[in-house]
Design a protein around this motif. Structure first.
Motif, PDB file in Angstrom:
ATOM      1  N   VAL A  92       0.828  -1.201   0.000  1.00  0.00           N
ATOM      2  CA  VAL A  92       0.000   0.000   0.000  1.00  0.00           C
ATOM      3  C   VAL A  92       0.869   1.260   0.000  1.00  0.00           C
ATOM      4  O   VAL A  92       0.576   2.243  -0.682  1.00  0.00           O
ATOM      5  N   ASP A  93       1.965   1.223   0.758  1.00  0.00           N
ATOM      6  CA  ASP A  93       2.841   2.389   0.844  1.00  0.00           C
ATOM      7  C   ASP A  93       3.605   2.645  -0.456  1.00  0.00           C
ATOM      8  O   ASP A  93       3.892   3.796  -0.800  1.00  0.00           O
ATOM      9  N   GLU A  94       3.937   1.566  -1.166  1.00  0.00           N
ATOM     10  CA  GLU A  94       4.841   1.690  -2.302  1.00  0.00           C
ATOM     11  C   GLU A  94       4.147   1.744  -3.655  1.00  0.00           C
ATOM     12  O   GLU A  94       4.705   2.280  -4.614  1.00  0.00           O
ATOM     13  N   GLU A  95       2.950   1.196  -3.767  1.00  0.00           N
ATOM     14  CA  GLU A  95       2.269   1.163  -5.050  1.00  0.00           C
ATOM     15  C   GLU A  95       1.754   2.544  -5.455  1.00  0.00           C
ATOM     16  O   GLU A  95       1.308   3.332  -4.618  1.00  0.00           O
ATOM     17  N   ASP A  96       1.800   2.800  -6.736  1.00  0.00           N
ATOM     18  CA  ASP A  96       1.188   4.000  -7.293  1.00  0.00           C
ATOM     19  C   ASP A  96      -0.259   3.662  -7.629  1.00  0.00           C
ATOM     20  O   ASP A  96      -0.532   2.975  -8.618  1.00  0.00           O
ATOM     21  N   ALA A  97      -1.180   4.105  -6.800  1.00  0.00           N
ATOM     22  CA  ALA A  97      -2.584   3.751  -6.990  1.00  0.00           C
ATOM     23  C   ALA A  97      -3.470   4.948  -6.674  1.00  0.00           C
ATOM     24  O   ALA A  97      -3.137   5.800  -5.836  1.00  0.00           O
ATOM     25  N   THR A  98      -4.608   5.003  -7.354  1.00  0.00           N
ATOM     26  CA  THR A  98      -5.663   5.956  -7.012  1.00  0.00           C
ATOM     27  C   THR A  98      -6.592   5.264  -6.028  1.00  0.00           C
ATOM     28  O   THR A  98      -7.189   4.230  -6.342  1.00  0.00           O
ATOM     29  N   VAL A  99      -6.685   5.814  -4.822  1.00  0.00           N
ATOM     30  CA  VAL A  99      -7.431   5.166  -3.744  1.00  0.00           C
ATOM     31  C   VAL A  99      -8.800   5.827  -3.611  1.00  0.00           C
ATOM     32  O   VAL A  99      -8.902   7.058  -3.471  1.00  0.00           O
ATOM     33  N   VAL A 100      -9.843   5.016  -3.667  1.00  0.00           N
ATOM     34  CA  VAL A 100     -11.218   5.505  -3.551  1.00  0.00           C
ATOM     35  C   VAL A 100     -11.807   4.955  -2.252  1.00  0.00           C
ATOM     36  O   VAL A 100     -12.103   3.761  -2.158  1.00  0.00           O
ATOM     37  N   PRO A 101     -11.969   5.788  -1.219  1.00  0.00           N
ATOM     38  CA  PRO A 101     -12.523   5.297   0.049  1.00  0.00           C
ATOM     39  C   PRO A 101     -13.988   4.878  -0.101  1.00  0.00           C
ATOM     40  O   PRO A 101     -14.771   5.546  -0.784  1.00  0.00           O
ATOM     41  N   VAL A 102     -14.308   3.766   0.529  1.00  0.00           N
ATOM     42  CA  VAL A 102     -15.703   3.326   0.649  1.00  0.00           C
ATOM     43  C   VAL A 102     -16.153   3.471   2.094  1.00  0.00           C
ATOM     44  O   VAL A 102     -17.232   3.988   2.392  1.00  0.00           O
ATOM     45  N   MET A 103     -15.303   3.034   3.017  1.00  0.00           N
ATOM     46  CA  MET A 103     -15.489   3.240   4.452  1.00  0.00           C
ATOM     47  C   MET A 103     -14.126   3.587   5.030  1.00  0.00           C
ATOM     48  O   MET A 103     -13.139   2.945   4.700  1.00  0.00           O
ATOM     49  N   GLU A 104     -14.083   4.579   5.903  1.00  0.00           N
ATOM     50  CA  GLU A 104     -12.820   5.013   6.476  1.00  0.00           C
ATOM     51  C   GLU A 104     -12.892   4.958   8.000  1.00  0.00           C
ATOM     52  O   GLU A 104     -13.551   5.787   8.632  1.00  0.00           O
ATOM     53  N   GLU A 105     -12.267   3.955   8.571  1.00  0.00           N
ATOM     54  CA  GLU A 105     -12.190   3.810  10.025  1.00  0.00           C
ATOM     55  C   GLU A 105     -13.561   4.016  10.672  1.00  0.00           C
ATOM     56  O   GLU A 105     -13.694   4.717  11.676  1.00  0.00           O
ATOM     57  N   GLU A 106     -14.580   3.364  10.119  1.00  0.00           N
ATOM     58  CA  GLU A 106     -15.936   3.506  10.654  1.00  0.00           C
ATOM     59  C   GLU A 106     -16.167   2.525  11.793  1.00  0.00           C
ATOM     60  O   GLU A 106     -15.950   1.317  11.638  1.00  0.00           O
ATOM     61  N   ALA A 107     -16.625   3.036  12.922  1.00  0.00           N
ATOM     62  CA  ALA A 107     -17.031   2.187  14.030  1.00  0.00           C
ATOM     63  C   ALA A 107     -18.487   1.773  13.798  1.00  0.00           C
ATOM     64  O   ALA A 107     -19.387   2.614  13.789  1.00  0.00           O
ATOM     65  N   VAL A 108     -18.698   0.488  13.564  1.00  0.00           N
ATOM     66  CA  VAL A 108     -20.029   0.004  13.204  1.00  0.00           C
ATOM     67  C   VAL A 108     -20.372  -1.216  14.048  1.00  0.00           C
ATOM     68  O   VAL A 108     -19.496  -1.875  14.620  1.00  0.00           O
TER      69      VAL A 108
ATOM     70  N   THR B 161     -22.030  -6.760  16.289  1.00  0.00           N
ATOM     71  CA  THR B 161     -20.670  -6.858  16.804  1.00  0.00           C
ATOM     72  C   THR B 161     -19.927  -5.561  16.542  1.00  0.00           C
ATOM     73  O   THR B 161     -19.738  -5.195  15.379  1.00  0.00           O
ATOM     74  N   PRO B 162     -19.484  -4.856  17.582  1.00  0.00           N
ATOM     75  CA  PRO B 162     -18.716  -3.625  17.343  1.00  0.00           C
ATOM     76  C   PRO B 162     -17.380  -3.936  16.669  1.00  0.00           C
ATOM     77  O   PRO B 162     -16.686  -4.873  17.039  1.00  0.00           O
ATOM     78  N   ARG B 163     -17.044  -3.148  15.681  1.00  0.00           N
ATOM     79  CA  ARG B 163     -15.774  -3.285  14.989  1.00  0.00           C
ATOM     80  C   ARG B 163     -15.487  -1.988  14.246  1.00  0.00           C
ATOM     81  O   ARG B 163     -16.370  -1.163  14.057  1.00  0.00           O
ATOM     82  N   VAL B 164     -14.249  -1.830  13.831  1.00  0.00           N
ATOM     83  CA  VAL B 164     -13.850  -0.672  13.040  1.00  0.00           C
ATOM     84  C   VAL B 164     -13.497  -1.181  11.650  1.00  0.00           C
ATOM     85  O   VAL B 164     -12.684  -2.102  11.506  1.00  0.00           O
ATOM     86  N   VAL B 165     -14.117  -0.591  10.629  1.00  0.00           N
ATOM     87  CA  VAL B 165     -14.003  -1.117   9.265  1.00  0.00           C
ATOM     88  C   VAL B 165     -13.485  -0.029   8.325  1.00  0.00           C
ATOM     89  O   VAL B 165     -13.946   1.119   8.361  1.00  0.00           O
TER      90      VAL B 165
END
Length: 544
Positions: A249-265, A370-374
């Motif tokens: 993830v750190d090294e690849e050249d990619a366009t990142v499209v967030p769907v969920m960002e650190e969501e507590a659900v 179930t609480p989790r962060v996604v």
């Protein structure tokens, strides 16, 4: 003993790099003077850098971070523990950035006694060389704690007596027996233990230097769950996997499209919009970055292995949708899981670009919340490879019974005349356990696709039921330490692992620019399906 031999080779190489080339006339002040002169200009050979396990396994390193955390998921700070045979052991003195540190602890329970008194031999035989093991305990007095540590040291002394000198030399520096009760240890280790009211049978510091819960040491043997020390051998390969994902993830050249960002659900089915670039024509690669974290007690982190997906919806309410990727959740395992799921053939499901609605599913809606962060994101790349231009849903699964094949209507499609490749891309996993044969989770289900006079087959012969078939894939992302029957392999899937698509090239079997028909049927034990359910999505994918 492959892993042991690799580490032994490192030790022998290090021994060969001793002081043979040192000048007997060199004085203590000479080194300081020479440091200001390039060695090659001074006619001096460059010093030999002693190889270590990072070099032997060709693993990248990470610098030691400053950490003060005392919770799972936090960056672990430098620590010192007092050991029975090596004295004070300090992390910063030994840090390489390519190793993990696994703690196996006697908690005073019958469960702990099972793994504490199991043979260490298999732990060493099955472990990768880039791990340190620490044996701690929760005894309530320093004298008893030291005695417990010496007890484990004695078990290892007996194990080393059964190995070669090279194997012993390789592993002795990597096993440590903590003589202080864990709650009394000063610094991050003691802080972590004191901050968690539940005793920790295991915990670890992974290669990203983060505290991890470690999890269970249970395995099914003779029809019952037993705890064995050797199950800790699967932690470090998984930490190698997490490190590899982070580096990619750190090294690849990619366009990142967030769907969920650190969501507590807490809910298990989530519908989200993703703002894609307006034009996707320049991208030919697609992967899905999935991260799910739960730092609760094991029973509160989802009890069962469930089917999880990301679907691309046809409408805002997601009344109809197509499967993009699939994974299986782990049994009741606290901690962090992360995978990059390959989906390049199904890039056309995202359309031309713009806002798309996606559905993230992590189990049935009726299951206990179930609480989790996604976090979920789409990663788009331009690699120069051929780009899929169409992905047409051809077949779906269903109840894997005698009527299964009758419900599979042949699929008719017309690939464009200028197509360069045509593929069948199938995501399949069998579930459910019938009384006679534990099908379709534990049986070999066979899938035949007939087109143009050829038959293309997906066959899982020999996969289901291997005792450690899934555990052995921890380095691919199978989450170890699950509180369930996670170690044996299923047909086409593992708990805590993505379900990889099967790609079959059918270009030679189709007539471009004309109508083609592909037929699908499934078999079990040479005959019709007779139990369980088959979760299947098959697409005809066209490249231009």
């Amino acid at each position: 003993m492959k892993h042991v031999l690799v580490l032994a080779l490192v030790l022998s190489s290090t021994a060969a790099c001793g002081d043979d080339d040192a000048s007997p006339d060199a004085g203590p002040g000479d080194a300081g003077m020479d440091a200001f002169v390039p060695l090659e200009d001074a006619g001096i050979d460059a010093p030999v850098v002693e190889p270590d396990v990072c070099d032997a396994l060709e693993l990248p390193r990470r610098p030691l971070q400053s950490g003060t955390g005392a919770a799972f998921g936090d960056v672990a700070g430098d620590f010192t523990v007092l050991t029975t045979d090596q004295g004070a052991w300090t992390l910063s003195d030994h840090w390489t950035g390519c190793e993990s540190y696994v703690f196996i602890n006697h908690t005073g329970t019958d469960y702990a006694r099972q793994y504490w008194e199991s043979f260490p031999d298999r732990l060493l035989t099955n472990s990768r060389p880039n791990v340190h093991y620490f044996f701690g305990n929760y005894e309530d007095h320093p004298v008893r704690a030291k005695a417990r540590a010496e007890e484990m040291q004695g078990f290892f002394d007996e194990a080393f007596a059964r190995t070669t000198p090279e194997e012993e030399a390789a592993w002795r520096p990597r096993v440590h027996f903590i003589e202080t009760p864990l709650p009394d240890v000063e610094g991050p280790i003691g802080d972590l233990v004191r901050a968690n009211p539940t005793v920790q049978h295991t915990f670890a510091i992974d290669r990203l230097q983060r505290f991890d819960e470690g999890g269970s040491l249970s395995v099914v043997a003779a029809g019952a769950f037993v705890a064995r020390m050797e199950m800790a051998a699967y932690f470090s390969p998984y930490y190698d996997h997490l490190d590899g994902v982070q580096r990619r993830v750190d090294e690849e050249d990619a366009t990142v499209v967030p769907v969920m960002e650190e969501e507590a659900v807490t809910e298990r089915i989530l519908i989200r919009d993703a703002a894609l670039p307006a034009d996707l024509s320049g991208f030919d690669r697609l992967s899905v970055d999935v991260q799910v974290t739960c730092h609760l007690a094991p029973g509160d982190c989802s009890e069962w292995d469930r089917i999880a997906y990301v679907h691309v919806c046809d409408d805002a309410e997601c009344t109809t949708a197509n499967e993009l990727v699939r994974w299986i959740t782990p049994y009741s395992r606290p901690g962090r899981r992360r995978w990059l799921l390959e989906a390049s053939p199904l890039l056309p499901l995202l359309g031309d670009g713009g806002t798309k609605t996606l559905r993230v599913t992590m189990g049935p809606a009726w299951e206990e919340a179930t609480p989790r962060v996604v976090s979920v994101s789409l990663r788009l790349q331009s690699s120069g490879d051929a780009r899929a231009s169409e992905a047409l849903l051809a077949f779906r699964g269903g109840e894997f019974n005698a009527e299964y094949n009758a419900g599979q209507t042949p699929f008719v499609f017309t690939p464009p005349a200028d197509a360069t490749r045509v593929e069948l891309v199938t995501i399949v996993s069998g579930h459910g356990q019938t009384e006679r044969d534990n099908c379709a989770e534990w049986c070999n289900h066979v899938h035949d696709f007939s087109i143009g006079g050829s038959v293309h087959t997906i066959d899982h012969e020999g996969q289901a039921g291997q005792a450690r078939g899934c555990a052995d894939r921890a380095g691919e992302g199978v989450v170890p330490g699950q509180w369930g029957n996670w170690a044996p392999s299923r047909a086409a899937w593992c708990p805590g692992l993505p379900v990889a698509p099967t790609v079959m090239d059918i270009t030679a079997d189709v007539v471009l620019g004309e109508e083609n028909t592909v037929a699908y049927s499934a078999r079990f034990d040479g005959g019709e399906p007779r139990g369980g359910s088959m979760d299947l999505s098959t697409y005809v994918v066209v490249y231009r």
